[in-house]
Design an enzyme around this catalytic site. Sequence first.
Site, mmCIF file in Angstrom:
data_model
loop_
_atom_site.group_PDB
_atom_site.id
_atom_site.type_symbol
_atom_site.label_atom_id
_atom_site.label_comp_id
_atom_site.label_asym_id
_atom_site.label_seq_id
_atom_site.Cartn_x
_atom_site.Cartn_y
_atom_site.Cartn_z
ATOM 1 N N ASP A 239 -8.891 9.140 -3.511
ATOM 2 C CA ASP A 239 -9.342 9.144 -4.923
ATOM 3 C C ASP A 239 -10.841 9.376 -5.168
ATOM 4 O O ASP A 239 -11.674 8.802 -4.466
ATOM 5 C CB ASP A 239 -9.085 7.785 -5.572
ATOM 6 N N TRP B 4 0.655 11.200 -2.096
ATOM 7 C CA TRP B 4 0.855 10.165 -1.073
ATOM 8 C C TRP B 4 2.088 10.410 -0.226
ATOM 9 O O TRP B 4 2.199 9.879 0.875
ATOM 10 C CB TRP B 4 0.907 8.782 -1.721
ATOM 11 N N SER C 9 -10.686 1.808 -4.995
ATOM 12 C CA SER C 9 -11.167 2.665 -6.088
ATOM 13 C C SER C 9 -11.804 1.884 -7.230
ATOM 14 O O SER C 9 -11.497 0.711 -7.456
ATOM 15 C CB SER C 9 -10.009 3.505 -6.629
ATOM 16 N N TRP D 289 -11.164 11.430 6.464
ATOM 17 C CA TRP D 289 -10.197 11.237 5.363
ATOM 18 C C TRP D 289 -10.878 10.989 4.030
ATOM 19 O O TRP D 289 -11.843 10.226 3.945
ATOM 20 C CB TRP D 289 -9.327 10.023 5.696
HETATM 21 C C1 FRU Z 1 -4.636 5.422 -5.368
HETATM 22 C C2 FRU Z 1 -4.962 4.181 -4.546
HETATM 23 C C3 FRU Z 1 -5.634 3.144 -5.411
HETATM 24 C C4 FRU Z 1 -6.424 2.353 -4.414
HETATM 25 C C5 FRU Z 1 -6.828 3.393 -3.412
HETATM 26 C C6 FRU Z 1 -6.903 2.916 -2.007
HETATM 27 O O1 FRU Z 1 -4.516 6.587 -4.631
HETATM 28 O O2 FRU Z 1 -3.763 3.683 -3.963
HETATM 29 O O3 FRU Z 1 -4.752 2.389 -6.201
HETATM 30 O O4 FRU Z 1 -7.511 1.713 -5.008
HETATM 31 O O5 FRU Z 1 -5.896 4.442 -3.500
HETATM 32 O O6 FRU Z 1 -7.420 3.906 -1.141
#
Ligand code: FRU
Length: 475
Positions: free
Chosen positions: A22, A286, A79, A19
Site C-alpha cells: 500500500d 493479495w 498503513s 517488497w
Molecule cells: C492492505 C493492508 C492493510 C495493512 C497493510 C499491511 O493491503 O492489509 O490493511 O495496514 O496492508 O501491510
Amino acid sequence: RIGPPSPRPVWHLTPERNWMNDPNGLVHVDGVFHAFFQYNPGGAGWGNMSWGHAVSEDLLTWRELDVAIPFTDNEQVYSGSAVIDHGNTSGLGDGVTDPVVAIYTAATTDRLQAQALAVSRDRGMTWERYAGNPVLDRGSREFRDPKVFRYSGGDGPARWIMVAVEAVAHEVLIYSSENLRDWTWESKFDVPMPLDELWECPDLISLPLDGEERWVMLLSTHSHDPANTQGSRMRWFLGDFDGHRFVPAPGEQWRLLDLGRDFYAGVTFADAPDGRRLMLGWMSNWQYAREVPTEPFRGAMSLPRELSLRRADARAGSGGIDLVQTPVVPEGLEWRPVDVAAHEPAEVEVGVTGVLSVEADLAGGRTLALELCSGDEVLATVTLDGASRELVFDRPAPGGEGVHETFPSVRRMPLGGDGRLASVQIFLDAHLVEIFACDGAAVMSHQAFVGADGWRVRVAGDASAQVMVGATDTE
Ligand code: FRU
C-alpha cells in the site's frame, strides 16, 4: 531466487529492490510529493513492515530515500497517512517549522493493532516515533489504516478527522481530534456490501459537483476465500459529511472504483496544490501479490489519478453521478500513428513504456481487438465490442502455466459515448496496464508480465479506427 532483472516501469513508482504494498502517508510539502509505502527492507516477500519513502516533483519520476519508519522487534508499521500540522496543533514541532505528522497502525507482537504517530521536523525527510504511542487503542486486533485530514466545515473550529477500519467487523470508524494525540469517537459507517470481504484502507474526501461540496468514501476490500474470484478490489460510496458522520446519498450503494484485477489500497495526497484530489493505488492483488514474477522488486504504484465527480452521461442511460479518474501523464509525449485499415491487422512495437490512444468507430456492432504481446505471446487482449458497447479485457495464464490459479481473468467495462465512437487510452509501462474509457468514468488496471523487449501490439477487427502511440524519449 535470483533471475534476470525485470523491465522496470518508467512512469510508475517501484522500489529499487524488495517488497512493496500500500501507498502510505501521501503528502505534498513545499513543492515535493512524498510517497511512503508498505515496505520490507529485508526481502521481496511481505514482512518486517516498514514505511519506505520516495519523493517526486511531477508524480511520475520518483527518487527513493531511506526507510522512513522502520519496523522494530515488537512493532510492524502498517498503513496510515501523513499531514502537515499547520500551526503545530500537536505541539510536536520545534516551534519554528510546522511538523509533518504520520499516523500509522502499530501492529504489535501481542497481536493488537492501534494507531500511533511519528513526527518529521525537517519537512518530511526524516522521522521519529512519538514517545506517547499509541494514541488510539481500542484493544482490537483488526483496527487499522488511519487516514487523517483537516476538516474546517460546519460551525465549530477546524479539527482533525480520522477514518480507520475495523477490518473484520466491516466498519469505517470516524474519530476527531484537536491535536492529533487525543481522539474522540464520532460515528461509524457500516453500510454492508454483498460480499463478505475484509475492509481496509479507507479515505474520505470532498469533491465539488454543481457548485456544491459532496463527499466520497473510498474503501479497499479483500477476500481470502479462494472461491472469491475477485480477491482485492477498491470501492467508493457517495454521500455527505457534517464533521461527525458520513451520510449516504439517497439510494447509494458501494460501487467499484477500478474494474481490473490490480488496483488496491488507493488513497489521496494531503495538501496537494489547488485542492486537487490525487490518488495512488497499489497495482497488485493479495490473491497472487506474493507470486508476482518481477525482480529485484515486487510491487508497484499506479499512475497518479486525479479524482472528480461528474453527472453521468444521460445518453448512456445512467442518471447518476460518476467518479472520474484522470491520469497524470508525462509531459512532452511524442505521438505517432499506427497504420490501421479496417479488416487488415496492424502491428506496432511500443517498447517497454508507451501509451495507446484509440478512437474506434463501432457503428453497426463492429469490433476492434488489440492484442498486447510480449514477443509472439499474447499476454492480454483488449476488445472494443460495438455490439455490447463494452471493453473486454482478457488475460490468460502467461507462459501457459501462470502466476497463480486466480490470475487468468476476463473483465468488462462500459465504453459509454454515443453508441458509436469509442475513445480509450491504454498505458503500458513494463508489466503495468491501465485502461481509461468513458473520459475516466470507466477504468481498469492489470498486471501482465512483459519481457525485456517490451510491448508489441497487434490491432485487428472490422471497425475503422485511429490508433496513436505516445512515448517519451526517456528510455
Ligand atoms: C492492505 C493492508 C492493510 C495493512 C497493510 C499491511 O493491503 O492489509 O490493511 O495496514 O496492508 O501491510
